[in-house]
Write a protein that holds these residues in place. Structure first.
Motif, mmCIF file in Angstrom:
data_model
loop_
_atom_site.group_PDB
_atom_site.id
_atom_site.type_symbol
_atom_site.label_atom_id
_atom_site.label_comp_id
_atom_site.label_asym_id
_atom_site.label_seq_id
_atom_site.Cartn_x
_atom_site.Cartn_y
_atom_site.Cartn_z
ATOM 1 N N LEU A 101 0.753 -1.423 -0.239
ATOM 2 C CA LEU A 101 -0.280 0.137 0.361
ATOM 3 C C LEU A 101 0.962 1.135 -0.367
ATOM 4 N N PHE A 102 1.779 0.772 0.550
ATOM 5 C CA PHE A 102 3.048 2.748 0.602
ATOM 6 C C PHE A 102 4.346 2.062 0.059
ATOM 7 N N MET A 103 4.416 1.310 -0.826
ATOM 8 C CA MET A 103 5.021 1.195 -1.753
ATOM 9 C C MET A 103 5.606 1.741 -3.008
ATOM 10 N N ASP A 104 6.377 1.814 -3.565
ATOM 11 C CA ASP A 104 6.806 2.653 -5.034
ATOM 12 C C ASP A 104 7.365 2.030 -6.153
ATOM 13 N N PRO A 105 6.950 2.358 -7.226
ATOM 14 C CA PRO A 105 7.977 1.549 -8.229
ATOM 15 C C PRO A 105 9.209 1.506 -7.955
ATOM 16 N N LEU A 143 -1.317 -9.471 5.714
ATOM 17 C CA LEU A 143 -1.967 -7.876 6.433
ATOM 18 C C LEU A 143 -2.639 -6.972 5.714
ATOM 19 N N LEU A 144 -2.274 -6.756 4.882
ATOM 20 C CA LEU A 144 -3.345 -6.144 4.283
ATOM 21 C C LEU A 144 -3.889 -6.737 3.618
ATOM 22 N N LEU A 145 -4.616 -7.614 3.050
ATOM 23 C CA LEU A 145 -5.604 -8.169 2.675
ATOM 24 C C LEU A 145 -6.961 -8.189 4.050
ATOM 25 N N LEU A 146 -5.831 -8.458 4.871
ATOM 26 C CA LEU A 146 -6.356 -8.835 5.582
ATOM 27 C C LEU A 146 -7.442 -7.440 6.895
ATOM 28 N N ILE A 147 -6.612 -6.172 5.814
ATOM 29 C CA ILE A 147 -7.225 -4.448 6.744
ATOM 30 C C ILE A 147 -7.443 -4.021 5.855
ATOM 31 N N ALA A 148 -7.061 -4.658 4.530
ATOM 32 C CA ALA A 148 -7.876 -3.375 3.488
ATOM 33 C C ALA A 148 -8.749 -4.246 3.343
ATOM 34 N N GLY A 149 -8.869 -4.943 2.674
ATOM 35 C CA GLY A 149 -10.214 -5.971 2.146
ATOM 36 C C GLY A 149 -11.481 -7.066 2.549
ATOM 37 N N HIS A 150 -10.835 -6.832 3.915
ATOM 38 C CA HIS A 150 -11.862 -7.040 5.189
ATOM 39 C C HIS A 150 -12.622 -5.368 6.100
ATOM 40 N N TRP A 184 -7.862 -8.605 16.642
ATOM 41 C CA TRP A 184 -5.847 -7.637 16.072
ATOM 42 C C TRP A 184 -6.284 -6.836 14.853
ATOM 43 N N SER A 185 -7.231 -6.860 14.074
ATOM 44 C CA SER A 185 -7.420 -6.857 12.452
ATOM 45 C C SER A 185 -8.189 -5.310 13.334
ATOM 46 N N ARG A 186 -9.109 -5.314 14.049
ATOM 47 C CA ARG A 186 -9.510 -4.025 14.560
ATOM 48 C C ARG A 186 -8.315 -3.042 14.673
ATOM 49 N N GLY A 187 -7.665 -3.480 15.451
ATOM 50 C CA GLY A 187 -6.425 -2.611 16.137
ATOM 51 C C GLY A 187 -5.289 -2.113 15.287
ATOM 52 N N VAL A 188 -5.027 -3.059 14.209
ATOM 53 C CA VAL A 188 -4.231 -2.726 13.460
ATOM 54 C C VAL A 188 -5.100 -1.432 12.302
ATOM 55 N N ALA A 189 -6.200 -1.558 11.798
ATOM 56 C CA ALA A 189 -7.137 -0.525 11.254
ATOM 57 C C ALA A 189 -6.477 0.472 11.425
ATOM 58 N N ARG A 190 -6.502 1.243 12.909
ATOM 59 C CA ARG A 190 -6.284 2.771 13.675
ATOM 60 C C ARG A 190 -5.135 2.828 13.131
ATOM 61 N N SER A 191 -3.992 2.517 12.485
ATOM 62 C CA SER A 191 -2.671 2.357 11.651
ATOM 63 C C SER A 191 -3.049 3.543 11.259
ATOM 64 N N LEU A 192 -3.750 3.265 9.940
ATOM 65 C CA LEU A 192 -4.460 4.447 8.923
ATOM 66 C C LEU A 192 -5.014 5.900 9.169
ATOM 67 N N ASP A 193 -5.529 5.975 9.985
ATOM 68 C CA ASP A 193 -6.058 7.229 10.500
ATOM 69 C C ASP A 193 -4.019 8.328 10.696
ATOM 70 N N PRO A 194 -4.785 9.705 10.251
ATOM 71 C CA PRO A 194 -3.443 10.410 10.673
ATOM 72 C C PRO A 194 -3.155 10.818 11.558
ATOM 73 N N SER A 195 -1.461 10.461 12.314
ATOM 74 C CA SER A 195 -1.320 10.741 13.529
ATOM 75 C C SER A 195 -1.593 11.878 14.103
ATOM 76 N N VAL A 196 -2.169 12.363 13.672
ATOM 77 C CA VAL A 196 -3.170 13.800 15.178
ATOM 78 C C VAL A 196 -4.347 13.138 15.775
ATOM 79 N N LEU A 197 -5.009 11.820 14.812
ATOM 80 C CA LEU A 197 -5.588 11.928 15.586
ATOM 81 C C LEU A 197 -5.855 10.808 16.622
ATOM 82 N N ARG A 198 -4.330 10.418 16.033
ATOM 83 C CA ARG A 198 -3.714 8.975 17.601
ATOM 84 C C ARG A 198 -2.893 9.503 18.485
ATOM 85 N N SER A 199 -3.462 8.817 19.410
ATOM 86 C CA SER A 199 -2.848 9.067 21.068
ATOM 87 C C SER A 199 -2.166 7.828 20.936
#
Length: 406
Positions: free
Chosen positions: A86-90, A240-247, A168-183
């Motif tokens: 998801l965060f990889m470039d060519p 992990l990507l398929l779990l978070i992004a796909g689920h 675990w999936s629900r926990g990791v999903a919060r990493s996609l929020d902007p850092s300013v919204l995370r404590s």
């Protein structure tokens, strides 16, 4: 004290209950101010559909967040996100996505439709067996377990492990929020969930290497092209990507979609009369209240971007939810219309990072909506829906409904 930046004011508003219920009025206050809005020294926003579409495909914009100059984006050590497709470039992205496509084939996705239909029927049977008149939380009873069980079938996760897998999936999903919204506490919980889920997936991968099955993990292990294979750590990161992004996103598609229909009873009635419209409706529901509200890119060099001087390392935030309500592209955009041709929506992103699981999400969304409406002629709200405390991934914590035959 320094005056708050526009970005800080925006994200402060994004933490409010009112925004979680309906973010679109806030987006509209920024629309028309410019094609690219400078929200802070190194942060820019794009809200227009045409501009977002262009930026998603811009060759000088990177998905690698570690290239950002914003201090909040800096990381002390590599994380799942920094290694993710998801965060990889060519060229790394090109290589890995090409290999994944050899395992995550259209046939494999098509083969999941009967599995999805069987899971949906089983979940609806359980709902129908409850005491008549008892309100049902549709997220807990249907929208959440359906994609969990489908992605588990795809990856080969045993049924006994799905509860822990989900937490675990629900926990990791919060990493996609902007850092300013995370404590700090949220970041610690994300890190713990990520460690537990990675360890689990590593063990499952080791098992599949010894005992291959017909699941996607086994296929990813086996795939090879021109002597190149997917490394074990890459397989875990992909799982992990398929779990978070796909689920996680599919849960939100179903929940947001059903709620939108309940609030537009004429459209719900139309789908009941014409179930052949459901496939079309999925794209309209994705446009109307999409499961992913924002994505970002990083400028790789100094650029003139949409008429603005952008510096290397600046963050370009593309507000997908606003782009999908752009009146220049979608007439009467704040109205749900299941007959609308909404295929130009950007709910799945665009460019080389167009959602890998978009086809599967559409399949699951179609199966869920068709099965629910066919099984229960009566669907109505039975209380106040509760939104999840997330921003990037927009969804419901609870959706209380009445389901019945009359």
């Amino acid at each position: 004290m320094a005056e708050a930046t526009q970005a800080e004011r925006f994200f402060l508003a994004a933490m409010s209950p009112g925004f979680r219920e309906d973010p679109y009025p806030l987006y509209e206050t920024y629309r028309g101010r410019g094609r690219l809005l400078r929200m802070a020294d190194t942060i820019w926003f794009a809200l227009g559909h045409g501009d977002v579409t262009t930026l998603l495909r811009h060759p000088k914009l990177s998905s690698n967040e570690t290239r950002a100059t914003t201090e909040a984006a800096k990381q002390d050590e590599p994380t799942w996100e920094s290694r993710s497709l998801l965060f990889m470039d060519p060229p790394d992205h090109t290589r890995l996505r090409g290999l994944v496509a050899r395992a995550f084939t259209p046939k494999r996705i098509a083969d999941l439709r009967p599995t999805s239909e069987a899971i949906a029927a089983r979940l609806l049977d359980a709902i129908a067996a409850r005491e008549p008149g008892t309100p049902v939380d549709l997220i807990e009873a249907f929208a959440y377990p359906l994609p969990v069980q489908v992605i588990s079938a795809l990856l080969g996760v045993p049924a006994a492990d799905q509860a822990a897998f989900t937490a675990w999936s629900r926990g990791v999903a919060r990493s996609l929020d902007p850092s300013v919204l995370r404590s700090t506490a949220i970041d610690a919980a994300i890190a713990e969930a990520e460690r537990a889920l990675m360890a689990y997936l590593e063990d499952l991968l080791a098992l599949r290497r010894r005992q291959p099955g017909d699941d996607l993990l086994s296929a990813l292990v086996a795939v090879e092209a021109d002597g190149d294979r997917i490394a074990p750590q890459e397989v875990v990161d992909l799982a992990l990507l398929l779990l978070i992004a796909g689920h996680e996103t599919t849960v939100n598609l179903i929940g947001n979609g059903v709620l939108a229909l309940l609030r537009a009873p004429d459209q719900l009635a139309l789908l009941r009369r014409s179930p052949d419209l459901i496939a079309n409706a999925i794209d309209e529901l994705l446009r109307f209240d999409g499961p992913v509200q924002m994505t970002q890119r990083i400028a790789t060099e100094d650029l003139d971007l949409l008429g603005h001087p952008v510096r290397a390392g600046d963050e370009i935030m593309m507000v997908l939810g606003a782009a999908n309500r752009d009146p220049a592209v979608f007439a009467d955009p704040h109205r749900l219309d299941v007959t609308r041709d909404a295929r130009r929506h950007v709910a799945f992103g665009g460019g080389i990072h167009h959602c890998l699981g978009a086809t599967l999400a559409r399949v699951e969304g179609h199966v869920a909506l068709h099965a629910l409406l066919a099984r229960f002629p009566h669907v109505a709200l039975a209380g106040t829906p509760t939104r999840r405390p997330t921003f990037t991934l927009r969804g419901l914590e609870a959706l209380p409904v009445e389901l019945g035959n009359a």
